[in-house]
Structures are given as C-alpha cells and as structure tokens.
Design an enzyme around this catalytic site. Sequence first.
Site, PDB file in Angstrom:
ATOM      1  N   GLU A 291       4.915 -38.686  30.794  1.00 52.55           N
ATOM      2  CA  GLU A 291       5.525 -38.623  29.457  1.00 52.55           C
ATOM      3  C   GLU A 291       5.114 -39.778  28.580  1.00 52.55           C
ATOM      4  O   GLU A 291       5.934 -40.635  28.260  1.00 52.55           O
ATOM      5  CB  GLU A 291       7.048 -38.675  29.587  1.00 52.55           C
ATOM      6  CG  GLU A 291       7.651 -37.599  30.416  1.00 52.55           C
ATOM      7  CD  GLU A 291       9.088 -37.919  30.806  1.00 52.55           C
ATOM      8  OE1 GLU A 291       9.509 -39.081  30.725  1.00 52.55           O
ATOM      9  OE2 GLU A 291       9.783 -36.982  31.199  1.00 52.55           O
ATOM     10  N   ARG A 331      10.977 -54.030  15.424  1.00 51.75           N
ATOM     11  CA  ARG A 331      10.531 -54.406  16.777  1.00 51.75           C
ATOM     12  C   ARG A 331      10.381 -55.907  16.995  1.00 51.75           C
ATOM     13  O   ARG A 331      10.567 -56.387  18.091  1.00 51.75           O
ATOM     14  CB  ARG A 331       9.252 -53.659  17.164  1.00 51.75           C
ATOM     15  CG  ARG A 331       9.493 -52.131  17.257  1.00 51.75           C
ATOM     16  CD  ARG A 331       8.350 -51.384  17.912  1.00 51.75           C
ATOM     17  NE  ARG A 331       8.225 -51.680  19.327  1.00 51.75           N
ATOM     18  CZ  ARG A 331       7.330 -52.476  19.848  1.00 51.75           C
ATOM     19  NH1 ARG A 331       6.447 -53.076  19.065  1.00 51.75           N
ATOM     20  NH2 ARG A 331       7.301 -52.694  21.142  1.00 51.75           N
ATOM     21  N   TYR A 335      12.648 -57.262  19.871  1.00 58.27           N
ATOM     22  CA  TYR A 335      11.943 -57.628  21.115  1.00 58.27           C
ATOM     23  C   TYR A 335      10.934 -58.757  20.942  1.00 58.27           C
ATOM     24  O   TYR A 335      10.158 -59.039  21.857  1.00 58.27           O
ATOM     25  CB  TYR A 335      11.157 -56.434  21.673  1.00 58.27           C
ATOM     26  CG  TYR A 335      11.805 -55.081  21.546  1.00 58.27           C
ATOM     27  CD1 TYR A 335      12.957 -54.771  22.252  1.00 58.27           C
ATOM     28  CD2 TYR A 335      11.229 -54.089  20.740  1.00 58.27           C
ATOM     29  CE1 TYR A 335      13.529 -53.501  22.153  1.00 58.27           C
ATOM     30  CE2 TYR A 335      11.793 -52.828  20.640  1.00 58.27           C
ATOM     31  CZ  TYR A 335      12.942 -52.547  21.344  1.00 58.27           C
ATOM     32  OH  TYR A 335      13.497 -51.299  21.250  1.00 58.27           O
ATOM     33  N   CYS A 362      18.709 -58.771   4.014  1.00 56.28           N
ATOM     34  CA  CYS A 362      19.514 -59.971   3.858  1.00 56.28           C
ATOM     35  C   CYS A 362      19.884 -60.572   5.192  1.00 56.28           C
ATOM     36  O   CYS A 362      21.066 -60.640   5.547  1.00 56.28           O
ATOM     37  CB  CYS A 362      20.756 -59.630   3.064  1.00 56.28           C
ATOM     38  SG  CYS A 362      20.321 -58.948   1.487  1.00 56.28           S
TER      39      CYS A 362
END
Length: 433
Positions: A291, A331, A335, A362
């Site tokens: 997948e 992202r 992370y 903000c």
Amino acid sequence: MNFICPNISAAEGRLFFAGQDVCSLAKEYGTPLYLMDENRIRHNCREYMSAFRSAFGENFRVLYASKANSFKQIYRIVAEEGLGVDVVSCGEILTAHSAGMDMSLSYFHSNNKTDADIAYAMEKGVGCFVADNFEEVRAIDVEAGRRGIRQKILLRLTPGIDTHTYEAVNTGKVDSKFGSAIETGQAEEILLATMALSNIDLAGFHCHVGSMVFAEDVFERSAAVMLRFIGEMHRRHGFVCRELDLGGGYGVRYVETDPYLDIAAKIADVAETVKACCEEEGIDLPKILLEPGRGIVADAGMTVYTVGTVKTIPGYKNYVSIDGGMTDNPRYALYESAYTLFCANRMDEERDFLSDVVGRCCESGDIIQPKVYMPSTIGRGDIVAVCTTGAYNYSMASNYNRLPRPPIVMLRDGESYVAVKRESLEDLLRNDL
Ligand code: LLP
C-alpha cells in the site's frame, strides 16, 4: 544543482516542474498553488506495478494509500494504472466512488470504524475491510448479516517490528494503537473467533510497520514474522491465508541527503523472503499486497507561493514570509520534516541568504522550513517553490486562521488543468448558520 527528482529543472534563471515554467503557472493560477505532475504519478505507479509483476507474476495487488492525497482525479489515474486503493474514511470512500473507482478494489482501513462507517462502506461496495480488532470484526459481521452478505476482511496484526523512523508513523510495534499483536496471543484468539463467524470471509492478514522507511530489511522482517504466524495457524487450525498485505511506507527523497530507493530491487528482495518463508512453512504463496502512498505521489507534487515580507533581525535571523503555511503544509510543524526549496524566479543567483521560510498563520511554529539558503535579493512578489509536497500536504491541509485551501493543478505533457478548485472565501462559510 541537485533537483531531488528528474521532473525538476531550471533554465534561464527560472524553475521548471514537469517541463513547465513554475512562475508562469503561478501567474496563471495564482498562489498558494499545489502542482501535481500526472506523468510522474503514472511513472511511480508503473514502477510498483512492474516490480510486483516481475516478482510475483499476477498474484499481487498494489493499493494506493489515498490518505497521502485524496481527490477525484488521483483515483482515476491510479485506477487507469491498474492499482486498487486503501481508503480510511467515508470521505475517502465517497471521493473514490464518485471518481468512478471500482470499489471492489478498495480496502477499508482505520483503527476505529463506527457502525455508520461500516454500513456506508458496504453500501458503496467496498471490496475488503481491514479490521483492526475483534470488536470491529463483530460489528462488520453484524452489518454483513443484516444485509445478507459475506464480507471479505483482512485482520490487521502488529508484527512487533520497530522501523526506527519517526515516532508518529511507527506503527508496527506491539504497543501500537493499530492492529492486534501476534506476540501476546491475541492475534490467534481473534483468528479463531473470526473463523466462527458466518458473515465474515477472512481472506488473510495486514500489517503496516511505518512510513518513510529506508532501513534495509524492514519489509522482509515483517513479512517473515507474518508468514511464520500464517504457517502456524495453518498447522494448528487449518487456516488458509489467501492474502497478505504488507502495508505501505517506503521512503522518498525530500532532500539531497535522502537515499534513492530502487523499488524494483526492494520488491525483488521482499519476494525472495516471502517465497523462502512460504516454502519453509509449507504453505502456498498468498496474494501479496502493498500500500504505497507517499511513494506514488510525493515527488509528483510541488507547492508554489508568493513572497510577502522579507525580515532581517540584525544579529539574529532572517525570515522569508510566504502566502501559505502550516495550513497547506503542516509537516514541518508536526514532524520537523525536511524539504528542498527554490526561489523559482532567481534560479541563477547565488544562494547566500540564510533564512527561515515561514507561513502567515498566527503562531511561531508556522514554519515551512528553517535555515534555507535563498538569494539575498529575494523580496516581495518573488516565487518560492517547495518540492516533494505531493503526499500528506493537501490531504492534511486545514482552514486554520480561516485560510482557504489552495487548488490542485495537474501538469500533463506540457499542459495544465485544474483538478481541485481553489477554495473561495465564501466556501468557508458554507456550513455556518
Ligand atoms: N497503509 C497504512 C495502513 C498506513 O497507515 C499508511 C500510512 C500507508 C499504508 C501509506 O504509507 P506511505 O507509503 O505513505 O508511507 N502524515 C505522515 C504520514 C502518516 C502515514 C500514515 N499511514 C507524514 O506526513 O509523514
């Protein structure tokens, strides 16, 4: 200059993506803007499909993990390339279904499907449920019984593998919130209980150990654990496993220091392990599924922004502010993910201006990428491109600060077309009463 992916290039001081001038696209469609290179998506699909074909003949299925990027056109493209899909919500099911996807090729994941989700998925003809735990299996059995059908499922198991990728995507360990553990004996218990249910067709097992996986043998190790379990269940309970889904997770290149993965070689290695394990266990080779999400769409994407303010705080740091941010790409905020950035209209200038490229939300954490070298002339109206944003950007985008989401413009053979319209300000009010 290293362009991370062959669909990126430069000429006469301008950045090109999929052979098209990024600044012209910015002008035509406005910014912020997601670009998707259709040919690259197809190339990535074909890479996985041909790797599987040479490794397993026709006894395989590649599913596009559509959580990476879900919109109608992406389902049409992957379906044309012969892939099935992994869907995780009614929203993804609806999107795939309304794109005309053959839903018998869809696998429904998620660790907590509500009764309403289960009914909706059956209504739309989802081919296979990937059940996370026994409560879910029972709920699927009840709904299938109500409809007078026998629902095919896979059971999600945790093989107890640590991928050593980042924690948020490390999912194959015994204490994971996903799946049921082989190690604790729960997997076997669930298998037995499931075999006794009359409305469930248990076709096999699923595992997914993590994302952004580069480590040498992660898929081989998890396949080996799964096949050992499958062999044992065959010997003890006569269970025949028809499908083994090894999940997604191969890493892609975001920055120069990320390695290249040779997918054909990787799949060939996995196939070798799988075949050896089946022989050892004395079982028939199940259909093998994979997948990939990121691997199909990440490097097919680029996000394009316009620079607003350039701020220098003498003795401290510099900021380049762009007209998007953590709303279209969360992202880095989530992370600390690395990205490669370019100033698309100054490609032949020296890059000596160290700056944080930040968004317009903000909060201070709204950073697209810290410590990027940009041309020192960079200023208002310039175009900044962020590479490799095809996965987990649009699909994780939000309306924080009431910002509308950018459109997705597809690039194909020198032409461009809109696949997802820009959200308007009025769209933001559509559910307000
Ligand atoms: N299958 C399952 C069951 C998954 O949970 C995932 C990803 C995939 C397949 C696809 O993995 P891929 O090939 O894309 O690595 N938002 C994070 C990534 C979360 C991945 C979640 N599961 C990010 O932006 O890095």
